[in-house]
Motif scaffolding. Structure first.
Motif, PDB file in Angstrom:
ATOM      1  N   PRO A 164       0.850  -1.196   0.000  1.00 27.75           N
ATOM      2  CA  PRO A 164       0.000   0.000   0.000  1.00 27.75           C
ATOM      3  C   PRO A 164       0.893   1.257   0.000  1.00 27.75           C
ATOM      4  O   PRO A 164       1.958   1.270   0.631  1.00 27.75           O
ATOM      5  CB  PRO A 164      -0.785  -0.112   1.310  1.00 27.75           C
ATOM      6  N   ALA A 165       0.457   2.271  -0.700  1.00 27.62           N
ATOM      7  CA  ALA A 165       1.271   3.484  -0.855  1.00 27.62           C
ATOM      8  C   ALA A 165       1.635   4.110   0.486  1.00 27.62           C
ATOM      9  O   ALA A 165       2.769   4.591   0.657  1.00 27.62           O
ATOM     10  CB  ALA A 165       0.541   4.499  -1.731  1.00 27.62           C
ATOM     11  N   ASP A 166       0.719   4.117   1.453  1.00 22.25           N
ATOM     12  CA  ASP A 166       1.041   4.739   2.740  1.00 22.25           C
ATOM     13  C   ASP A 166       2.142   3.972   3.469  1.00 22.25           C
ATOM     14  O   ASP A 166       3.009   4.571   4.100  1.00 22.25           O
ATOM     15  CB  ASP A 166      -0.197   4.909   3.609  1.00 22.25           C
ATOM     16  N   LEU A 167       2.153   2.646   3.363  1.00 20.00           N
ATOM     17  CA  LEU A 167       3.212   1.838   3.966  1.00 20.00           C
ATOM     18  C   LEU A 167       4.543   2.112   3.274  1.00 20.00           C
ATOM     19  O   LEU A 167       5.552   2.380   3.931  1.00 20.00           O
ATOM     20  CB  LEU A 167       2.857   0.350   3.877  1.00 20.00           C
ATOM     21  N   LEU A 168       4.567   2.076   1.960  1.00 22.15           N
ATOM     22  CA  LEU A 168       5.786   2.330   1.204  1.00 22.15           C
ATOM     23  C   LEU A 168       6.339   3.711   1.541  1.00 22.15           C
ATOM     24  O   LEU A 168       7.535   3.861   1.811  1.00 22.15           O
ATOM     25  CB  LEU A 168       5.530   2.207  -0.298  1.00 22.15           C
ATOM     26  N   ASN A 169       5.465   4.714   1.563  1.00 24.91           N
ATOM     27  CA  ASN A 169       5.917   6.073   1.848  1.00 24.91           C
ATOM     28  C   ASN A 169       6.445   6.216   3.277  1.00 24.91           C
ATOM     29  O   ASN A 169       7.424   6.930   3.506  1.00 24.91           O
ATOM     30  CB  ASN A 169       4.797   7.082   1.599  1.00 24.91           C
ATOM     31  N   ARG A 170       5.830   5.536   4.244  1.00 25.55           N
ATOM     32  CA  ARG A 170       6.278   5.601   5.638  1.00 25.55           C
ATOM     33  C   ARG A 170       7.701   5.044   5.764  1.00 25.55           C
ATOM     34  O   ARG A 170       8.572   5.660   6.375  1.00 25.55           O
ATOM     35  CB  ARG A 170       5.330   4.813   6.541  1.00 25.55           C
ATOM     36  N   VAL A 171       7.945   3.886   5.161  1.00 24.28           N
ATOM     37  CA  VAL A 171       9.273   3.273   5.248  1.00 24.28           C
ATOM     38  C   VAL A 171      10.282   4.093   4.436  1.00 24.28           C
ATOM     39  O   VAL A 171      11.379   4.380   4.902  1.00 24.28           O
ATOM     40  CB  VAL A 171       9.222   1.797   4.794  1.00 24.28           C
ATOM     41  N   PHE A 172       9.903   4.500   3.229  1.00 26.50           N
ATOM     42  CA  PHE A 172      10.796   5.307   2.394  1.00 26.50           C
ATOM     43  C   PHE A 172      11.172   6.614   3.089  1.00 26.50           C
ATOM     44  O   PHE A 172      12.344   7.013   3.087  1.00 26.50           O
ATOM     45  CB  PHE A 172      10.152   5.628   1.047  1.00 26.50           C
ATOM     46  N   ASP A 173      10.194   7.301   3.666  1.00 18.18           N
ATOM     47  CA  ASP A 173      10.475   8.584   4.318  1.00 18.18           C
ATOM     48  C   ASP A 173      11.502   8.435   5.434  1.00 18.18           C
ATOM     49  O   ASP A 173      12.401   9.262   5.574  1.00 18.18           O
ATOM     50  CB  ASP A 173       9.192   9.214   4.863  1.00 18.18           C
ATOM     51  N   LYS A 174      11.389   7.352   6.217  1.00 16.59           N
ATOM     52  CA  LYS A 174      12.360   7.134   7.288  1.00 16.59           C
ATOM     53  C   LYS A 174      13.728   6.823   6.693  1.00 16.59           C
ATOM     54  O   LYS A 174      14.743   7.359   7.140  1.00 16.59           O
ATOM     55  CB  LYS A 174      11.910   5.993   8.205  1.00 16.59           C
ATOM     56  N   CYS A 175      13.778   5.971   5.679  1.00 13.95           N
ATOM     57  CA  CYS A 175      15.056   5.658   5.021  1.00 13.95           C
ATOM     58  C   CYS A 175      15.698   6.927   4.471  1.00 13.95           C
ATOM     59  O   CYS A 175      16.892   7.164   4.660  1.00 13.95           O
ATOM     60  CB  CYS A 175      14.847   4.650   3.885  1.00 13.95           C
ATOM     61  N   SER A 176      14.913   7.741   3.820  1.00 12.62           N
ATOM     62  CA  SER A 176      15.401   8.985   3.241  1.00 12.62           C
ATOM     63  C   SER A 176      15.942   9.918   4.320  1.00 12.62           C
ATOM     64  O   SER A 176      17.024  10.498   4.177  1.00 12.62           O
ATOM     65  CB  SER A 176      14.281   9.665   2.450  1.00 12.62           C
ATOM     66  N   ASP A 177      15.193  10.062   5.414  1.00 10.49           N
ATOM     67  CA  ASP A 177      15.650  10.910   6.518  1.00 10.49           C
ATOM     68  C   ASP A 177      16.994  10.429   7.066  1.00 10.49           C
ATOM     69  O   ASP A 177      17.879  11.241   7.351  1.00 10.49           O
ATOM     70  CB  ASP A 177      14.628  10.917   7.655  1.00 10.49           C
ATOM     71  N   LEU A 178      17.149   9.117   7.217  1.00 16.40           N
ATOM     72  CA  LEU A 178      18.378   8.563   7.773  1.00 16.40           C
ATOM     73  C   LEU A 178      19.569   8.706   6.828  1.00 16.40           C
ATOM     74  O   LEU A 178      20.715   8.627   7.258  1.00 16.40           O
ATOM     75  CB  LEU A 178      18.174   7.086   8.132  1.00 16.40           C
ATOM     76  N   CYS A 179      19.285   8.927   5.557  1.00 10.86           N
ATOM     77  CA  CYS A 179      20.349   9.104   4.555  1.00 10.86           C
ATOM     78  C   CYS A 179      20.622  10.574   4.287  1.00 10.86           C
ATOM     79  O   CYS A 179      21.290  10.917   3.308  1.00 10.86           O
ATOM     80  CB  CYS A 179      19.961   8.407   3.248  1.00 10.86           C
TER      81      CYS A 179
END
Length: 130
Positions: A93-108
């Motif tokens: 689901p897009a909200d799940l993908l975006n939640r995980v991606f946003d955290k990955c992006s922040d950490l990078c």
């Protein structure tokens, strides 16, 4: 005090954060890891066309999934996903993908926003079919 060479060449740990994924079960989570500079450069370069003339539109479309593949790891820090998992992750689901991606992006250290990525892909010289 100015940092010396020895201090600056000391390996540092990347940031790691737990992200809840209740879609897979009540107490389920993934561990999102930041990337080293080399890992991040490798990730960013994977979006380029082979001849380095611009962004590969096909790869830009799955840039979120590609970052998740590089950043989501098990409790021992080992990657969970491979590039062959892009399609499966794309079906989250897009909200799940975006939640995980946003955290990955922040950490990078942050990534291009979706609008910037789409704009870059649109402005690349690649044709629609190619």
């Amino acid at each position: 005090m100015s940092a010396n060479r020895e201090t600056l060449l000391t390996p540092l740990k990347v940031k790691v954060e737990r992200v809840p994924v209740p879609e897979f079960g009540q107490d389920e989570y993934v561990m999102c890891h930041g990337l080293t500079a080399r890992e991040k450069n490798t990730h960013d370069s994977c979006l380029m066309k082979r001849d380095w003339s611009g962004i590969d539109r096909g790869k830009a479309i799955t840039q979120k999934e590609r970052l998740i593949i590089r950043c989501v790891r098990d409790d021992e820090g080992q990657k969970i996903f491979t590039d062959q998992d892009i399609d499966a992750i794309s079906n989250w689901p897009a909200d799940l993908l975006n939640r995980v991606f946003d955290k990955c992006s922040d950490l990078c250290g942050g990534d291009a926003t979706e609008d910037e990525t789409q704009s870059a892909a649109k402005n690349s010289q690649e044709t629609q079919d190619g």
